[in-house]
Write a protein that holds these residues in place. Structure first.
Motif, mmCIF file in Angstrom:
data_model
loop_
_atom_site.group_PDB
_atom_site.id
_atom_site.type_symbol
_atom_site.label_atom_id
_atom_site.label_comp_id
_atom_site.label_asym_id
_atom_site.label_seq_id
_atom_site.Cartn_x
_atom_site.Cartn_y
_atom_site.Cartn_z
ATOM 1 N N MET A 27 0.841 -1.197 0.000
ATOM 2 C CA MET A 27 0.000 0.000 0.000
ATOM 3 C C MET A 27 0.879 1.252 0.000
ATOM 4 O O MET A 27 1.862 1.326 0.733
ATOM 5 N N ILE A 28 0.517 2.212 -0.835
ATOM 6 C CA ILE A 28 1.190 3.506 -0.861
ATOM 7 C C ILE A 28 0.154 4.594 -0.579
ATOM 8 O O ILE A 28 -0.933 4.599 -1.168
ATOM 9 N N ILE A 29 0.488 5.496 0.336
ATOM 10 C CA ILE A 29 -0.353 6.667 0.622
ATOM 11 C C ILE A 29 0.432 7.873 0.141
ATOM 12 O O ILE A 29 1.506 8.186 0.670
ATOM 13 N N LYS A 30 -0.077 8.545 -0.884
ATOM 14 C CA LYS A 30 0.714 9.586 -1.527
ATOM 15 C C LYS A 30 0.010 10.932 -1.554
ATOM 16 O O LYS A 30 -1.177 11.046 -1.231
ATOM 17 N N ASN A 31 0.786 11.944 -1.952
ATOM 18 C CA ASN A 31 0.312 13.332 -1.954
ATOM 19 C C ASN A 31 -0.224 13.712 -0.576
ATOM 20 O O ASN A 31 -1.315 14.257 -0.433
ATOM 21 N N ALA A 32 0.594 13.414 0.424
ATOM 22 C CA ALA A 32 0.180 13.559 1.810
ATOM 23 C C ALA A 32 1.009 14.603 2.542
ATOM 24 O O ALA A 32 2.190 14.805 2.251
ATOM 25 N N LYS A 33 0.382 15.256 3.500
ATOM 26 C CA LYS A 33 1.061 16.151 4.428
ATOM 27 C C LYS A 33 1.302 15.330 5.696
ATOM 28 O O LYS A 33 0.395 15.143 6.513
ATOM 29 N N ILE A 34 2.508 14.817 5.861
ATOM 30 C CA ILE A 34 2.798 13.791 6.863
ATOM 31 C C ILE A 34 3.353 14.423 8.143
ATOM 32 O O ILE A 34 4.355 15.146 8.118
ATOM 33 N N VAL A 35 2.699 14.125 9.262
ATOM 34 C CA VAL A 35 3.106 14.685 10.550
ATOM 35 C C VAL A 35 3.976 13.664 11.283
ATOM 36 O O VAL A 35 3.488 12.634 11.773
ATOM 37 N N LEU A 36 5.261 13.945 11.356
ATOM 38 C CA LEU A 36 6.211 13.106 12.077
ATOM 39 C C LEU A 36 6.430 13.668 13.485
ATOM 40 O O LEU A 36 5.912 14.733 13.825
ATOM 41 N N GLU A 37 7.211 12.967 14.285
ATOM 42 C CA GLU A 37 7.433 13.405 15.659
ATOM 43 C C GLU A 37 8.097 14.778 15.726
ATOM 44 O O GLU A 37 7.801 15.571 16.630
ATOM 45 N N ASP A 38 8.991 15.064 14.809
ATOM 46 C CA ASP A 38 9.791 16.284 14.913
ATOM 47 C C ASP A 38 9.626 17.251 13.752
ATOM 48 O O ASP A 38 10.231 18.322 13.739
ATOM 49 N N ASN B 47 4.796 17.548 1.512
ATOM 50 C CA ASN B 47 4.273 16.704 0.420
ATOM 51 C C ASN B 47 5.129 15.448 0.345
ATOM 52 O O ASN B 47 6.316 15.520 0.028
ATOM 53 N N GLY B 48 4.536 14.324 0.663
ATOM 54 C CA GLY B 48 5.306 13.090 0.665
ATOM 55 C C GLY B 48 4.417 11.873 0.538
ATOM 56 O O GLY B 48 3.217 11.974 0.274
ATOM 57 N N TYR B 49 5.037 10.707 0.743
ATOM 58 C CA TYR B 49 4.259 9.470 0.658
ATOM 59 C C TYR B 49 4.815 8.429 1.623
ATOM 60 O O TYR B 49 5.985 8.465 2.012
ATOM 61 N N LEU B 50 3.908 7.516 2.001
ATOM 62 C CA LEU B 50 4.232 6.406 2.889
ATOM 63 C C LEU B 50 4.083 5.102 2.129
ATOM 64 O O LEU B 50 3.149 4.943 1.332
ATOM 65 N N ILE C 8 -2.966 5.208 -2.775
ATOM 66 C CA ILE C 8 -4.102 5.990 -2.295
ATOM 67 C C ILE C 8 -3.700 7.458 -2.309
ATOM 68 O O ILE C 8 -2.809 7.877 -1.567
ATOM 69 N N ASP C 9 -4.327 8.228 -3.183
ATOM 70 C CA ASP C 9 -4.031 9.652 -3.313
ATOM 71 C C ASP C 9 -4.893 10.420 -2.310
ATOM 72 O O ASP C 9 -6.119 10.487 -2.455
#
Length: 380
Positions: A1-12, A17-20, A40-41
Motif C-alpha cells: 500500500m502507498i499513501i501519496k500526496n500527503a502532508k505527513i506529521v512526524l514526531e519532529d 508533500n510526501g508518501y508512505l 491511495i491519493d
C-alpha cells in the motif's frame, strides 16, 4: 500500500508533500516528494498516527456491559470512524457478580475475537474503587474500597487483559497502587476527594496517570487544594482530558495546555453507548441517562454521565481552542498514551517499522480515512 500526496506529521517535523509505503502491516518507507506508483491519493490531506483512546466505555449502541456477545466487535468496527486505531475499553461500576461476568466475556473477546476494526488493547476499570463523594455517574451503593483480591480475580477472568484501573488513592494505604504497578497495570487516580498532599503517597510509589482531569475530583482551592492541584503541580504526570467543550470550559482547557504542556496530556472521550445514536433515553450501567446532542446526563440529577462526542471532535475542539501545532497535537492524541501503555516501540507515531496505524484528516481535521495495522478500517 502507498499513501501519496500527503502532508505527513512526524514526531519532529512535517513533510509538506510526501508518501508512505506500507508492507506487512508496517511502515516500510516515508519519503518526501511524489511518486508515480499506484496508491491511495489523499490529495494533500494530513496524515497522522492513528488516535489512541485510553478511556472509552462504548458507543453506537454498545459498551462494556451493554449489547449481545458481539458487542465488543461492533464497537471496534464503528470506532474506526473517529480515527481511533487502538483503545482501552472501560467498564463502569457494577456488582461483583456482574463484573465477573463482563470481564470473562471481555477476556474471551480479547483471546479469540479481537480481529476486526480498531484494536482493543485491554480494559480500563473505572469503579467500583472510587470515592462516594466524587462518584459522578456511578451507582453509590456498589462502591467499595480498592481490593486486591477482587482485582486479581478480574485479571484472571480477563485473561490478563486489565491494563488500567481508576481508583481513589485516599481509600488505600499504597498497597493497591503497588499491586497494580507490580502487575504492569497503569494506576490512574480519579473519582477522588483527596487533598493534594495525599497524592504524594501514590506518586512516590510510581503513579503517573490521572483520570479525566477536573471531572469528578477535588479541585483547585485556595485552602483545600485537591487532586486537580496535585496533577497540575506534577509536570511528569499524564492527565486525561475530555476536550469536548462540555466537560471542561475552553478557558480551563487553555489553562491545562499552558500549565501541563502537550507532553503531559492525553485526549480521551469517556464516551458511552449513546455516542453515534439519536437523542433520547439510554442506560449507563444501571443508571438512566438522557442524551441531547453530545451531552449525556443522568436522568434523575442532570449530572454528566460519560460523553457523547467522538474522538475526532475532541481533537478539533482542543486544537481550535489552543491553536496547537500538529507536531504537538499528535503527542496528545497518540504519542503520550502509547508511551504510558508501553507500546510506543510498535505504534503511536509514524516511524519506520512501526505498525501502520494511520489517520487521514482533511483541512478541518475531519476523518477521511483510518488505516489499522496496514488495512483500511474506515473511508469517508
Amino acid at each position: 500500500m502507498i499513501i501519496k500526496n500527503a502532508k505527513i506529521v512526524l514526531e519532529d517535523k512535517i513533510i509538506e508533500n510526501g508518501y508512505l509505503i506500507v508492507e506487512n502491516k508496517k511502515i516500510a518507507a516515508i519519503e518526501e516528494g511524489t511518486t508515480v506508483k499506484e496508491g491511495i491519493d489523499v490529495e494533500g490531506k494530513w496524515v497522522l498516527p492513528g488516535f489512541i483512546d485510553c478511556h472509552v466505555h462504548g458507543g453506537y449502541g454498545v459498551d462494556f456491559e451493554t449489547g449481545d456477545e458481539n458487542r465488543f466487535e461492533t464497537f471496534a468496527i464503528n470506532v474506526a470512524k473517529e480515527g481511533i486505531t487502538k483503545y482501552l475499553q472501560a467498564s463502569v461500576t457494577n456488582s461483583q457478580t456482574n463484573n465477573e461476568k463482563y470481564y470473562q466475556e471481555f477476556g474471551t473477546f480479547m483471546s479469540t475475537k479481537n480481529q476486526v476494526g480498531a484494536k482493543c488493547l485491554g480494559a480500563h476499570m473505572e469503579g467500583p474503587f472510587i470515592s462516594p463523594d466524587r462518584k459522578g455517574a456511578h451507582e453509590v451503593t456498589l462502591l467499595i474500597k480498592p481490593n486486591i483480591e477482587i482485582t486479581q480475580k478480574l485479571i484472571d477472568l480477563s485473561n490478563n487483559n486489565l491494563k488500567m484501573v481508576t481508583y481513589a488513592g485516599e481509600l488505600q494505604d499504597g498497597s493497591y497502587t503497588s499491586f497494580l504497578i507490580e502487575n504492569q497495570i497503569v494506576p490512574s487516580i480519579g473519582h477522588s476527594n483527596m487533598e493534594a498532599y495525599e497524592f504524594e503517597k501514590d506518586y512516590n510509589l510510581g503513579a503517573r496517570h490521572i483520570t479525566h482531569l477536573f471531572n469528578a475530583m477535588s479541585g483547585v482551592d485556595q485552602r483545600r487544594p485537591g487532586l486537580a492541584t496535585a496533577a497540575l503541580n506534577h509536570h511528569d504526570v499524564l492527565v486525561e482530558v475530555i476536550s469536548d467543550g462540555i466537560h471542561i470550559h475552553p478557558d480551563t482547557l487553555k489553562m491545562i495546555y499552558d500549565h501541563k504542556g502537550p507532553d503531559n496530556i492525553c485526549i480521551i472521550t469517556d464516551a458511552m453507548n449513546a455516542k453515534g445514536l439519536p437523542d433520547g433515553e439510554y442506560r449507563l450501567g444501571e443508571l438512566k441517562v438522557i442524551k441531547q446532542n453530545m451531552t449525556v446526563a443522568l436522568k434523575e440529577t442532570g449530572v454528566l454521565a460519560g460523553a457523547g462526542a467522538t474522538f475526532d471532535h475532541n481533537v478539533r475542539t482542543y486544537q481550535q481552542v489552543c491553536q496547537i501545532p500538529m507536531t504537538q497535537l499528535i503527542k496528545m492524541t497518540s504519542i503520550n498514551i502509547a508511551k504510558q501503555l508501553g507500546i510506543f516501540e510498535s505504534t503511536g507515531s509514524l516511524t519506520l517499522n512501526k505498525l501502520a496505524d494511520i489517520v487521514v484528516l482533511d483541512e478541518n481535521l475531519n476523518v477521511a480515512m483510518t488505516i489499522i495495522e496496514g488495512s483500511v478500517g474506515y473511508k469517508n
